[in-house]
Design a protein around this motif. Structure first.
Motif, PDB file in Angstrom:
ATOM      1  N   SER B 123       0.698  -1.276   0.012  1.00 53.42           N
ATOM      2  CA  SER B 123       0.078   0.003   0.153  1.00 53.42           C
ATOM      3  C   SER B 123       0.986   1.384  -0.048  1.00 53.42           C
ATOM      4  N   ASN B 124       0.721   2.203  -0.954  1.00 57.30           N
ATOM      5  CA  ASN B 124       1.471   3.612  -0.952  1.00 57.30           C
ATOM      6  C   ASN B 124       1.188   4.296   0.137  1.00 57.30           C
ATOM      7  N   GLU B 125      -0.023   4.102   0.864  1.00 56.84           N
ATOM      8  CA  GLU B 125      -0.204   4.917   2.278  1.00 56.84           C
ATOM      9  C   GLU B 125       0.473   4.333   3.325  1.00 56.84           C
ATOM     10  N   TYR B 126       0.340   3.073   3.553  1.00 58.66           N
ATOM     11  CA  TYR B 126       0.993   2.461   4.495  1.00 58.66           C
ATOM     12  C   TYR B 126       2.482   2.482   4.429  1.00 58.66           C
ATOM     13  N   ASN B 127       3.232   2.316   3.160  1.00 66.25           N
ATOM     14  CA  ASN B 127       4.590   2.573   2.808  1.00 66.25           C
ATOM     15  C   ASN B 127       5.081   4.351   3.437  1.00 66.25           C
ATOM     16  N   LEU B 128       4.046   4.973   3.388  1.00 66.00           N
ATOM     17  CA  LEU B 128       4.286   6.434   3.809  1.00 66.00           C
ATOM     18  C   LEU B 128       4.527   6.085   5.259  1.00 66.00           C
ATOM     19  N   ALA B 129       3.844   5.552   5.788  1.00 64.79           N
ATOM     20  CA  ALA B 129       4.084   5.190   7.282  1.00 64.79           C
ATOM     21  C   ALA B 129       5.307   4.601   7.572  1.00 64.79           C
TER      22      ALA B 129
END
Lengths: 451, 185
Positions: B123-129
């Motif tokens: 996930s792009n957003e989880y990868n941000l975290a």
């Protein structure tokens, strides 16, 4: 460097839409219509209703314009085919009616010409164009009952022909199922050309037409999300060297920066009344779920308090709960918490990597991605953890699912020949359709409400 | 321990001028009316409105890096790399960070930004975290080694700034990294 948002006629358009003239002359409709239920959506034996779309005619006295007639009819047919509720009888050579001698209105044609070829529903439409101005009249008929179900007349600019026909398609689906189609909705997504560092935002119609580039800041732009009225878009941009949240108001034609907090401000989702956004923000060097005010960007609540990472929050339809991703168990899983914070429960239990939840306002299902046998697939689950269902069986990763406004379709990305493309399917994983075919690498699609 | 070659690249960031631009959007007007009687006509009037889209101006300046080429600190700092979906420091990374901490002690006027990155999977957003946590792992270790926390800041790019763009494990392993950038001298 130039940094501009492109004009967005269609967006503005819908909202400037104008006065709705509802002329209720007593009519083919008696005051209390005995509502016939055409489709019972929960029925296990849902069948497609045979529907014919008569060739479009010029309205009285106007010239024939083959381009309008063919384009318009194709839009109706494509929309209604997409809805999955109809069996389209779309080959005009199989029609019995001689179009030249028959009109649009009841009494000017014979229903039997249509019921005989198996059409239970019939759309008749006529158009007239005067310079830039296009007028189209539509009628949806029940050929068995021999009566009009709904009739509409739309006037607009000829260049907006697609929107005009999409509006009637919405009306047709609403008349038959009780909920409008998704045909005047928009998709926002991120796109990257080749392997350029910049990733800009784009929008297109639900069917992939009318693509427009929205940002030109040559930075990294991610996670677009539409407001519930589809007039605003929030997204995260690195253009001031920190992932800040920005808001584009298409009605006011303004872009504003909402957050100035150091670290991540991303993955925002709008509350139903658009007054609040839930998003991920940095606390103590990890990411937590917060709620901020849309008007000021001020944080009003830190929803999660954990030493782990949180990501991708989304609201339940009643806005009382928030689903989000957390790796508090060691791997990313989806959790649900009350919107006040505090109590939480784990939603996904199968598979080691589940992410990107989106909660449908209409069918009480959460769609998400799940890594199954090494590949990310799209799944749905009920908020109580039951009905876990795998919808895709792709050989390449499928990511970032987003519900259509009526909860009947899901858009997501799939890597096809090395390029992430937009894909669409229905809520059961059927009727899969590739929406884009070009070289732009697409990410993070977000589906708007109808406008 | 892997000894990698360090290439120096301190790139002064261009200041980005965001010009005011505006454009007038033509509203399309579509009027809708309900047809009840055959061919009933009425006379709707059109509303037209105009909206202007104006961008705020912004200026950004700073020091940036290109790709994964790192800070000029003599001979020794590289990106540090991570395993898939992990933010724990590997032993080779700890060695690298030890050298970096020493260098920072010898160069007390230098501040550092640590950028955490992920590969394209997941996930792009989880990868941000996850990128945030990866940057923070390096920050914490540098602080443990005696670098003042005031001299370190962190940022996550998730999977949005890969240093290698094909979909192979070789490439992914290069993208799961922390980059280091000097932010002041």
């Amino acid at each position: 460097m130039k940094n501009k948002i492109q004009s967005f006629p269609n967006l503005i358009l819908t909202t400037c839409v104008l006065i709705l003239f509802i002329v209720c002359i007593s009519s083919g409709f008696p005051a209390h219509v005995e509502a016939r239920v055409y489709l019972e959506l929960d029925s296990p034996n849902l069948r497609r209703i045979p529907l014919a779309v008569a060739p479009l005619q010029p309205l009285c006295g106007c010239q024939t314009d083959e381009k309008i007639a063919l384009t318009g009819r194709k839009i109706l047919i494509d929309d209604l085919e997409f809805s999955t509720f109809f069996e389209l009888l779309d080959d005009p050579s199989s029609y019995l009616e001689k179009p030249k001698s028959c009109g649009l209105s009841q009494g000017s044609f014979d229903f039997r010409n249509w019921s005989l070829i198996g059409a239970e529903l019939l759309i008749k439409a006529g158009y007239s164009q005067n310079g830039e101005k296009l007028v189209v009249e539509f009628r949806l008929y029940d050929t068995l009952a021999g009566k009009m179900i709904v009739g509409k007349r739309y006037r607009g600019r000829a260049q907006n022909i697609r929107l005009l026909f999409h509006k009637f398609s919405n009306q047709v689906v609403e008349s038959i199922t009780g909920l409008p189609g998704e045909f005047t909705s928009k998709i926002a997504f991120c796109g990257r050309q080749n392997n350029e560092p910049a990733q800009e935002l784009y929008t297109c119609d639900y069917d992939g037409h009318n693509r427009r580039q929205i940002t030109r800041n040559k930075s990294i732009n991610i996670s677009p999300a539409w407001s519930s009225d589809a007039n605003k878009l929030v997204f995260t941009s690195y253009r001031r060297d920190n992932p800040d949240l920005y808001l584009i108001d298409f009605m006011k034609g303004k872009e504003t920066r909402l957050t100035e907090r150091k670290g991540i401000n991303a993955a925002a989702a709008w509350s139903a009344d658009n007054r609040h956004l839930t998003l991920m923000q940095r606390y103590e060097n990890h990411s937590e779920i917060t709620i901020i005010k849309t008007s000021s960007g001020d944080t009003i609540l830190r929803v999660t308090k954990s030493s782990a990472n949180q990501a991708s929050p989304c609201w339940s339809p009643d806005n009382r709960e928030i689903a989000f991703v957390s790796d508090r168990s060691g791997t990313p899983q989806i959790y649900i918490t009350t919107a006040q914070g505090g109590r939480w429960r784990r939603l996904t239990k199968k598979e080691a990597y589940n992410a990107d939840p989106d909660w449908s306002a209409h069918n009480d299902k959460v769609v998400f991605t799940s890594k199954i046998d090494g590949i990310f697939q799209i799944c749905t689950i009920k908020p109580d953890g039951t009905n876990h269902r795998q919808l895709t069986y792709a050989r390449r990763d499928c990511e970032t699912p987003s519900w259509s406004p009526n909860g009947r379709h899901i858009i997501f990305t799939e890597k096809i020949n090395g390029i992430e493309q937009l894909m669409v399917m229905d809520d059961k994983g059927r009727n899969l359709k590739q929406l884009t075919f070009d070289k732009l690498k697409k990410k993070g699609p977000n589906w708007s409400a109808n406008r | 321990m892997k000894a990698a070659k360090v290439i120096l690249a301190l790139v002064l960031a261009a200041s980005l001028m965001f010009a005011f631009t505006s454009c007038t959007c033509k509203p399309g007007d579509i009027e809708e009316e309900k047809i009840t009687q055959p061919e009933a006509m009425s006379t709707p009037s059109a509303i037209s409105s105009q909206s202007e889209i104006v961008k705020p101006a912004a200026v950004t300046a700073g020091v940036i890096m290109v790709g994964n080429r790192i800070v000029d600190i003599g001979d020794k700092v590289y990106p540090i790399y991570f395993d898939f979906d992990k933010s724990e420091l590997r032993s080779d990374s700890r060695n690298t960070l030890s050298e970096l901490a020493q260098w920072m002690k010898n160069n007390p006027s230098v501040d550092l930004r640590i950028d955490g990155h992920c590969d394209e999977r997941g996930s792009n957003e989880y990868n941000l975290a996850l990128g945030e946590t990866r940057a923070d792992s390096a920050r914490k270790y540098l602080v443990y080694l005696g670098v003042s926390p005031d001299r370190l800041e962190t940022m996550s790019y998730g999977e949005e700034k890969p240093s290698c763009s094909s979909s192979t494990e070789d490439c992914w392993s290069k993208n799961r990294r922390d980059d280091f950038t000097i932010t002041s001298k």
